[in-house]
Design a protein around this motif. Structure first.
Motif, PDB file in Angstrom:
ATOM      1  N   ARG A  94       9.607  84.711  11.973  1.00  0.00           N
ATOM      2  CA  ARG A  94      10.871  84.282  12.565  1.00  0.00           C
ATOM      3  C   ARG A  94      11.555  85.430  13.307  1.00  0.00           C
ATOM      4  NH1 ARG A  94      16.086  83.766  12.674  1.00  0.00           N
ATOM      5  NH2 ARG A  94      16.282  85.649  11.430  1.00  0.00           N
ATOM      6  N   TRP A  95      11.280  86.670  12.930  1.00  0.00           N
ATOM      7  CA  TRP A  95      11.910  87.814  13.581  1.00  0.00           C
ATOM      8  C   TRP A  95      11.565  87.885  15.076  1.00  0.00           C
ATOM      9  CZ3 TRP A  95       9.380  91.867  16.053  1.00  0.00           C
ATOM     10  CH2 TRP A  95       8.003  91.916  15.883  1.00  0.00           C
ATOM     11  N   LEU A  96      10.494  87.172  15.504  1.00  0.00           N
ATOM     12  CA  LEU A  96      10.113  87.237  16.910  1.00  0.00           C
ATOM     13  C   LEU A  96      11.182  86.649  17.826  1.00  0.00           C
ATOM     14  CD1 LEU A  96       6.322  86.393  16.578  1.00  0.00           C
ATOM     15  CD2 LEU A  96       7.304  88.528  17.451  1.00  0.00           C
ATOM     16  N   ILE A  97      11.934  85.658  17.366  1.00  0.00           N
ATOM     17  CA  ILE A  97      12.999  85.137  18.222  1.00  0.00           C
ATOM     18  C   ILE A  97      14.168  86.125  18.277  1.00  0.00           C
ATOM     19  CG2 ILE A  97      14.280  83.801  16.470  1.00  0.00           C
ATOM     20  CD1 ILE A  97      14.534  81.609  18.702  1.00  0.00           C
ATOM     21  N   GLU A  98      14.372  86.900  17.229  1.00  0.00           N
ATOM     22  CA  GLU A  98      15.364  87.959  17.292  1.00  0.00           C
ATOM     23  C   GLU A  98      14.910  89.033  18.297  1.00  0.00           C
ATOM     24  OE1 GLU A  98      16.036  89.436  13.385  1.00  0.00           O
ATOM     25  OE2 GLU A  98      16.741  87.509  12.591  1.00  0.00           O
ATOM     26  N   ARG A  99      13.601  89.276  18.338  1.00  0.00           N
ATOM     27  CA  ARG A  99      13.058  90.219  19.309  1.00  0.00           C
ATOM     28  C   ARG A  99      13.220  89.677  20.720  1.00  0.00           C
ATOM     29  NH1 ARG A  99      12.890  95.456  18.791  1.00  0.00           N
ATOM     30  NH2 ARG A  99      11.121  96.468  19.808  1.00  0.00           N
ATOM     31  N   PHE A 100      13.083  88.368  20.877  1.00  0.00           N
ATOM     32  CA  PHE A 100      13.290  87.730  22.177  1.00  0.00           C
ATOM     33  C   PHE A 100      14.732  87.939  22.648  1.00  0.00           C
ATOM     34  CE2 PHE A 100      14.781  83.680  24.169  1.00  0.00           C
ATOM     35  CZ  PHE A 100      14.163  83.834  25.409  1.00  0.00           C
ATOM     36  N   HIS A 101      15.699  87.720  21.765  1.00  0.00           N
ATOM     37  CA  HIS A 101      17.100  87.928  22.125  1.00  0.00           C
ATOM     38  C   HIS A 101      17.381  89.409  22.411  1.00  0.00           C
ATOM     39  CE1 HIS A 101      18.150  83.965  19.882  1.00  0.00           C
ATOM     40  NE2 HIS A 101      17.912  83.751  21.157  1.00  0.00           N
ATOM     41  N   PHE A 102      16.758  90.291  21.644  1.00  0.00           N
ATOM     42  CA  PHE A 102      16.918  91.733  21.888  1.00  0.00           C
ATOM     43  C   PHE A 102      16.388  92.101  23.272  1.00  0.00           C
ATOM     44  CE2 PHE A 102      14.786  95.912  21.805  1.00  0.00           C
ATOM     45  CZ  PHE A 102      15.880  96.738  21.594  1.00  0.00           C
ATOM     46  N   THR A 103      15.241  91.525  23.645  1.00  0.00           N
ATOM     47  CA  THR A 103      14.658  91.804  24.954  1.00  0.00           C
ATOM     48  C   THR A 103      15.571  91.308  26.072  1.00  0.00           C
ATOM     49  OG1 THR A 103      12.446  91.598  23.986  1.00  0.00           O
ATOM     50  CG2 THR A 103      12.595  91.525  26.381  1.00  0.00           C
ATOM     51  N   LEU A 104      16.175  90.145  25.879  1.00  0.00           N
ATOM     52  CA  LEU A 104      17.119  89.623  26.866  1.00  0.00           C
ATOM     53  C   LEU A 104      18.297  90.578  27.070  1.00  0.00           C
ATOM     54  CD1 LEU A 104      17.471  85.783  26.136  1.00  0.00           C
ATOM     55  CD2 LEU A 104      16.849  86.823  28.317  1.00  0.00           C
ATOM     56  N   LYS A 105      18.832  91.076  25.964  1.00  0.00           N
ATOM     57  CA  LYS A 105      20.044  91.881  26.037  1.00  0.00           C
ATOM     58  C   LYS A 105      19.767  93.328  26.436  1.00  0.00           C
ATOM     59  CE  LYS A 105      22.497  89.111  22.571  1.00  0.00           C
ATOM     60  NZ  LYS A 105      23.190  89.117  21.268  1.00  0.00           N
ATOM     61  N   SER A 106      18.766  93.950  25.820  1.00  0.00           N
ATOM     62  CA  SER A 106      18.510  95.368  26.070  1.00  0.00           C
ATOM     63  C   SER A 106      17.485  95.589  27.169  1.00  0.00           C
ATOM     64  CB  SER A 106      18.041  96.047  24.774  1.00  0.00           C
ATOM     65  OG  SER A 106      19.057  95.995  23.783  1.00  0.00           O
ATOM     66  N   GLY A 107      16.462  94.750  27.226  1.00  0.00           N
ATOM     67  CA  GLY A 107      15.424  94.920  28.235  1.00  0.00           C
ATOM     68  C   GLY A 107      15.834  94.378  29.586  1.00  0.00           C
ATOM     69  N   CYS A 108      16.370  93.157  29.594  1.00  0.00           N
ATOM     70  CA  CYS A 108      16.783  92.528  30.857  1.00  0.00           C
ATOM     71  C   CYS A 108      18.254  92.754  31.161  1.00  0.00           C
ATOM     72  CB  CYS A 108      16.488  91.024  30.800  1.00  0.00           C
ATOM     73  SG  CYS A 108      14.752  90.633  30.519  1.00  0.00           S
ATOM     74  N   ARG A 109      18.985  93.315  30.219  1.00  0.00           N
ATOM     75  CA  ARG A 109      20.405  93.669  30.388  1.00  0.00           C
ATOM     76  C   ARG A 109      21.220  92.478  30.890  1.00  0.00           C
ATOM     77  NH1 ARG A 109      20.675  99.004  33.842  1.00  0.00           N
ATOM     78  NH2 ARG A 109      22.792  99.029  32.964  1.00  0.00           N
ATOM     79  N   ILE A 110      21.000  91.345  30.242  1.00  0.00           N
ATOM     80  CA  ILE A 110      21.644  90.109  30.677  1.00  0.00           C
ATOM     81  C   ILE A 110      23.166  90.204  30.590  1.00  0.00           C
ATOM     82  CG2 ILE A 110      21.478  89.047  28.395  1.00  0.00           C
ATOM     83  CD1 ILE A 110      20.921  87.151  31.641  1.00  0.00           C
ATOM     84  N   GLU A 111      23.672  90.975  29.612  1.00  0.00           N
ATOM     85  CA  GLU A 111      25.120  91.083  29.441  1.00  0.00           C
ATOM     86  C   GLU A 111      25.775  92.009  30.465  1.00  0.00           C
ATOM     87  OE1 GLU A 111      25.883  90.295  24.722  1.00  0.00           O
ATOM     88  OE2 GLU A 111      24.887  92.176  25.268  1.00  0.00           O
ATOM     89  N   GLN A 112      24.961  92.664  31.305  1.00  0.00           N
ATOM     90  CA  GLN A 112      25.511  93.537  32.346  1.00  0.00           C
ATOM     91  C   GLN A 112      25.728  92.800  33.668  1.00  0.00           C
ATOM     92  OE1 GLN A 112      26.343  96.595  31.246  1.00  0.00           O
ATOM     93  NE2 GLN A 112      25.513  95.849  29.305  1.00  0.00           N
ATOM     94  N   LEU A 113      25.286  91.537  33.733  1.00  0.00           N
ATOM     95  CA  LEU A 113      25.479  90.772  34.961  1.00  0.00           C
ATOM     96  C   LEU A 113      26.965  90.538  35.223  1.00  0.00           C
ATOM     97  CD1 LEU A 113      22.683  88.071  34.580  1.00  0.00           C
ATOM     98  CD2 LEU A 113      22.719  89.944  36.228  1.00  0.00           C
ATOM     99  N   GLN A 114      27.331  90.487  36.479  1.00  0.00           N
ATOM    100  CA  GLN A 114      28.720  90.228  36.867  1.00  0.00           C
ATOM    101  C   GLN A 114      28.722  89.056  37.860  1.00  0.00           C
ATOM    102  OE1 GLN A 114      31.170  93.617  37.799  1.00  0.00           O
ATOM    103  NE2 GLN A 114      29.968  94.988  36.504  1.00  0.00           N
ATOM    104  N   LEU A 115      28.801  87.861  37.303  1.00  0.00           N
ATOM    105  CA  LEU A 115      28.810  86.643  38.105  1.00  0.00           C
ATOM    106  C   LEU A 115      30.127  85.913  37.885  1.00  0.00           C
ATOM    107  CD1 LEU A 115      25.135  85.488  37.438  1.00  0.00           C
ATOM    108  CD2 LEU A 115      26.003  86.879  39.326  1.00  0.00           C
ATOM    109  N   GLU A 116      30.469  85.050  38.817  1.00  0.00           N
ATOM    110  CA  GLU A 116      31.824  84.501  38.854  1.00  0.00           C
ATOM    111  C   GLU A 116      32.040  83.291  37.959  1.00  0.00           C
ATOM    112  OE1 GLU A 116      32.580  83.760  42.931  1.00  0.00           O
ATOM    113  OE2 GLU A 116      32.758  85.883  43.478  1.00  0.00           O
TER     114      GLU A 116
END
Length: 425
Positions: free
Chosen positions: A294-316
């Motif tokens: 089950r930890w693999l989905i936590e790794r998926f979310h980690f990759t989204l946030k730290s690898g793809c930096r999804i939270e750094q996007l600035q959209l309207e």
């Protein structure tokens, strides 16, 4: 998608290197005719094809928060916790083979909370359909279309998924549940409740599992004592179930560390409710092994946030952010897939995952005197990519992780673009 996959750790302008290409991505995300579910729908047929090639597939569900508190002008955001933080809540279903290979995103649901906190006192009195818990039931249903009857699809969830309505939710043939229990539920029997009843079940044996690291503990091997039995869960007294609701029979496994870990971390105690058989020790072990993935989905979310930096996007708008999330979810899966193949098929030729120009550039960078036309192994190519991202490749360093891989991919494709430009001169 290709540009973002090649430069997952970069911003959109950095990934594309051209204003026109950056603008095309932003226009795609802002197009009112484009929705996140359509983006993921383009990914789903290939996911289902990979799923149908497996004998057992784990459909792992989990929820995470995307924090966009810095985007004061972005519309459509909501509260993501009990504080004033603003963002989007995301519930994903990530498909993984029984052996742990990432297969892709089967379903993803996003929403924004209009209120900072819910009405906790009345929560148990409301039907599941009126609560956020309904996402577990809806995702189970949405994950199943297209999956062959020959595939055993195991729906895996943490303690948030311990919902009576999920246990009785209609499922396709050969779909099973594997849920970590959160409640000391009323059960039939002399002791009357789940925890004391399961604690007195006979010990079946011991199993060693690899426990992934998280912010609270390092990675380690854990020796678990297993107990298993079949029991009947009563209909909740405080819920709003249908009048015809009946007790449901489930199998239960208790996996716990009887000896505290040497590193001082919290001993593991997993209480699992499942529709999978647990009549033998090996069947109980299989349930625990599958839940440990089950930890693999936590790794998926980690990759989204730290690898793809999804939270750094600035959209309207939140709608644009959701379109970007759907796009980057496919990118995150591909990064995890590359890492997996480097570990389980290290001796295969790397042309299965890299283009010829990519592996030739890597060889020229790290083995300039090597003139072989045969592609290197996956393991060697991935280690070279990781070295571009800061991996030292010393004898005791083990295999590279996701962080160095996504950094290295960006460097590799910048080098490749430079080489292609130099060749045109």
């Amino acid at each position: 998608m290709r540009a973002l996959s090649e430069h997952p750790n970069d911003s959109v302008p950095q990934a594309t290197q051209q204003a026109s290409k950056s603008q095309s991505i932003y226009r795609f995300w802002s197009n009112p005719r484009i929705q996140a579910r359509q983006i993921l729908a383009s990914h789903r047929p290939s996911v289902v094809a990979r799923v149908n090639a497996e004998r057992v597939v784990l459909a792992i569900q989990d929820t995470t928060d995307l924090d966009f508190s810095s985007l004061q002008q972005t519309s459509g955001l909501g509260f993501i916790c009990q504080t004033q933080q603003q963002g989007i809540k995301v519930h994903s279903c990530f498909a993984v083979s029984g052996d742990g290979e990432p297969l892709g995103v089967l379903h993803q649901h996003t929403w924004s909370r209009a209120e900072r906190a819910g009405k906790r006192q009345s929560r148990r009195q409301r039907p599941t359909g009126e609560k956020e818990s309904q996402r577990w039931l809806d995702t189970l249903t949405a994950a199943e279309p297209g999956v062959d009857d020959s595939v055993c699809l195991v729906h895996v969830g943490d303690r948030e998924a311990d919902i009576y309505d999920l246990f009785v939710q209609p499922r396709r043939a050969h779909s099973e549940l594997l849920i970590r229990a959160a409640h000391n539920r009323k059960v039939e029997g002399e002791l009357g409740y789940l925890i004391p009843t399961l604690a007195q079940a006979p010990i079946q044996g011991q199993l060693s599992v690899e426990v992934a690291r998280n912010p609270q503990r390092p990675a380690r091997q854990a020796t678990l004592t297993l107990r298993a039995m079949t029991l009947t869960i009563a209909v909740p007294r405080n819920g709003k179930q249908a009048p015809a609701a009946q007790p449901v029979q489930l199998n239960a496994v208790l996996a716990e560390e009887t000896q505290p870990p040497a590193d001082g971390s919290q001993p593991i105690r997993w209480m699992l409710l499942t529709t999978l058989p647990v009549e033998t020790f090996e069947q109980a072990c299989q349930c625990v092994r599958w839940y440990s993935r089950r930890w693999l989905i936590e790794r998926f979310h980690f990759t989204l946030k730290s690898g793809c930096r999804i939270e750094q996007l600035q959209l309207e708008t939140a709608e644009r952010l959701c379109n970007a999330l759907a796009t980057y979810s496919i990118v995150a899966w591909r990064l995890m897939w590359l890492t997996y193949h480097a570990r389980v098929a290290p001796d295969d030729a790397c042309d299965a995952i890299l283009q010829t120009a990519e592996w030739r550039l890597l060889r020229r960078r790290f083995e300039p005197k090597n003139r072989s036309k045969k592609p290197p192994t996956i393991r060697q190519a991935v280690r070279w990519i990781a070295q571009l991202g800061g991996f030292l490749a010393r004898k005791g360093d083990g295999e590279p992780g996701l962080k160095t891989l996504w950094r290295g991919l960006g460097v590799l494709h910048h080098l490749l673009e430079g080489a292609q430009l130099a060749a045109k001169r």
